[in-house]
Design a protein around this motif. Structure first.
Motif, PDB file in Angstrom:
ATOM      1  N   GLN A 251      -7.564   1.563  -8.372  1.00  0.00           N
ATOM      2  CA  GLN A 251      -8.532   2.304  -7.544  1.00  0.00           C
ATOM      3  C   GLN A 251      -7.982   3.696  -7.203  1.00  0.00           C
ATOM      4  O   GLN A 251      -8.662   4.713  -7.365  1.00  0.00           O
ATOM      5  N   ASP A 252      -6.721   3.740  -6.745  1.00  0.00           N
ATOM      6  CA  ASP A 252      -6.096   5.026  -6.386  1.00  0.00           C
ATOM      7  C   ASP A 252      -6.010   5.947  -7.601  1.00  0.00           C
ATOM      8  O   ASP A 252      -6.330   7.137  -7.525  1.00  0.00           O
ATOM      9  N   ALA A 253      -5.541   5.387  -8.731  1.00  0.00           N
ATOM     10  CA  ALA A 253      -5.347   6.210  -9.936  1.00  0.00           C
ATOM     11  C   ALA A 253      -6.684   6.705 -10.467  1.00  0.00           C
ATOM     12  O   ALA A 253      -6.815   7.866 -10.870  1.00  0.00           O
TER      13      ALA A 253
ATOM     14  N   PHE B 241      -5.607  -2.280  -6.512  1.00  0.00           N
ATOM     15  CA  PHE B 241      -5.680  -1.116  -5.616  1.00  0.00           C
ATOM     16  C   PHE B 241      -4.946   0.098  -6.194  1.00  0.00           C
ATOM     17  O   PHE B 241      -5.323   1.234  -5.894  1.00  0.00           O
ATOM     18  N   LEU B 242      -3.972  -0.140  -7.060  1.00  0.00           N
ATOM     19  CA  LEU B 242      -3.342   0.999  -7.744  1.00  0.00           C
ATOM     20  C   LEU B 242      -4.336   1.616  -8.733  1.00  0.00           C
ATOM     21  O   LEU B 242      -4.412   2.842  -8.882  1.00  0.00           O
TER      22      LEU B 242
ATOM     23  N   ILE C 239       2.008   7.313  -6.811  1.00  0.00           N
ATOM     24  CA  ILE C 239       1.079   8.386  -7.228  1.00  0.00           C
ATOM     25  C   ILE C 239       1.552   9.723  -6.677  1.00  0.00           C
ATOM     26  O   ILE C 239       1.597  10.728  -7.398  1.00  0.00           O
ATOM     27  N   GLN C 240       1.950   9.730  -5.394  1.00  0.00           N
ATOM     28  CA  GLN C 240       2.406  10.995  -4.776  1.00  0.00           C
ATOM     29  C   GLN C 240       3.597  11.599  -5.509  1.00  0.00           C
ATOM     30  O   GLN C 240       3.623  12.794  -5.788  1.00  0.00           O
TER      31      GLN C 240
ATOM     32  N   GLU D 167       0.842  -1.205   0.000  1.00  0.00           N
ATOM     33  CA  GLU D 167       0.000   0.000   0.000  1.00  0.00           C
ATOM     34  C   GLU D 167       0.873   1.249   0.000  1.00  0.00           C
ATOM     35  O   GLU D 167       0.621   2.211  -0.727  1.00  0.00           O
TER      36      GLU D 167
ATOM     37  N   ARG E 279       2.335   1.824  -3.498  1.00  0.00           N
ATOM     38  CA  ARG E 279       1.353   2.353  -4.463  1.00  0.00           C
ATOM     39  C   ARG E 279       1.103   3.834  -4.226  1.00  0.00           C
ATOM     40  O   ARG E 279       1.020   4.633  -5.157  1.00  0.00           O
ATOM     41  N   SER E 280       0.999   4.189  -2.952  1.00  0.00           N
ATOM     42  CA  SER E 280       0.728   5.584  -2.628  1.00  0.00           C
ATOM     43  C   SER E 280       1.929   6.469  -2.997  1.00  0.00           C
ATOM     44  O   SER E 280       1.773   7.570  -3.530  1.00  0.00           O
TER      45      SER E 280
ATOM     46  N   ASN F 193      -9.453   7.239  -8.806  1.00  0.00           N
ATOM     47  CA  ASN F 193      -9.973   8.313  -7.946  1.00  0.00           C
ATOM     48  C   ASN F 193      -9.240   9.619  -8.207  1.00  0.00           C
ATOM     49  O   ASN F 193      -9.849  10.695  -8.239  1.00  0.00           O
ATOM     50  N   GLN F 194      -7.937   9.528  -8.401  1.00  0.00           N
ATOM     51  CA  GLN F 194      -7.149  10.724  -8.726  1.00  0.00           C
ATOM     52  C   GLN F 194      -7.607  11.318 -10.063  1.00  0.00           C
ATOM     53  O   GLN F 194      -7.834  12.529 -10.175  1.00  0.00           O
TER      54      GLN F 194
END
Ligand code: NAP
Length: 257
Positions: free
Chosen positions: A123-125, A120-121, A72-73, A65, A68-69, A127-128
């Motif tokens: 999902q994060d991407a 989950f990547l 993106i960050q 996790e 992945r964060s 949402n971004q």
């Protein structure tokens, strides 16, 4: 408008490297992600910069996790936008154990890297991208998942890998369905037998099978063959498509008599 930005996971080597180089040549700013090969990743970045493109290298394990964060960050910190995610990072089944000997440790490792990480990547991407589409800083998004012929062709000595890739195919359809009306397209790019480090240990076996006609197009696939398919998607030549599988396999998927 500033340059579009792509994250390519696992782009220090092999197929991911070719995708990162192609997208950079197409005008994207590219985040080159690696896990354990910093020198190789730096070489990819240097090659892109020498050719006049823009890239950064980011160390991140896609199965974690935190990794992945970070991915993106770091991308947003550099370019403040994200247009494309290519879920390419993947590992083969350690030891290629027969299904009757397969271990739960390998299952966790392979499913964690090849399926849970991309899920989950994505999902994060997504949402971004959704927040940026809403505020008008990007017009649309694309997510491309690298599956495999192993998503439908059985290899009982790589059950974890096959199951992860079959899951990735369904994952593509799920996100394509959810995001279809939100200006984010999702595609599955399905490579056949491609000449990379991953297939190095089984080169002789595949040399023989290809020579004997395993694929209608009788040659090994090259990482650049896959990169061109990703490039075509990212160049907006499929504006009314989503959830599509694009085979890059020399015709392996054809049923033949
Ligand atoms: N080669 C084929 O014939 C073939 C066929 C069908 C599908 N595919 C799929 O295509 C993708 C690329 O395969 P490839 O043949 O290019 O593999 P490869 O040559 O073995 O390269 C794998 C890449 O993934 C990265 N990676 C591995 N684990 C990672 C993790 N946990 N987090 C982040 N990055 C990670 C590696 O980075 P580091 O070196 O830095 O660890 C490397 O850049 C994979 O998903 C594979 O399943 C390959």
């Amino acid at each position: 408008m500033s340059k579009r930005v792509a994250i390519v996971t696992g782009s220090s080597r092999g197929i991911g490297r070719a995708i990162a180089e192609q997208l950079a040549a197409d005008g994207y700013s590219v985040t080159v992600n690696y896990n354990s090969s910093p020198d190789a990743a730096m070489q990819v970045v240097a090659g892109i910069e020498n050719a006049g493109g823009e890239a950064i290298a980011v160390q991140a394990n896609v199965s974690s996790e935190q990794g992945r964060s970070q991915l993106i960050q770091d991308t947003l910190a550099k370019w403040n936008r994200l247009d494309v995610l290519v879920n390419n990072a993947g590992i083969t089944s350690p030891g290629r154990l027969d299904i009757l000997e397969a271990t739960s440790e390998n299952w966790d490792l392979v499913l964690g890297t090849n399926l849970k990480g991309p899920f989950f990547l994505t999902q994060d991407a997504a949402n971004q991208m959704l927040s940026q589409i809403e505020e008008g800083t990007i017009p649309a998004g694309k997510i491309i998942n690298l599956s495999s012929l192993s998503s439908y062709a059985s290899s009982p000595n790589r059950a974890d890998y096959c199951i992860a890739k079959a899951g990735l195919a369904m994952m593509t359809q799920l996100f394509a369905d959810r995001l279809g009306n939100e200006h984010i397209q999702v595609f599955e790019v399905c490579p056949g037998i491609i000449a990379t480090d991953m297939t190095g240990p089984v080169k002789e076996k595949y040399d023989l099978q290809i020579a004997e006609g395993l694929t209608p197009i009788k040659r090994w696939g090259q990482p650049e063959d896959v990169a061109k398919a990703v490039s075509a998607i990212c160049a907006d030549y499929f504006p009314f498509s989503t959830g599509q599988r694009i085979n890059v396999d020399g015709g392996f998927h054809l049923r033949r008599l």
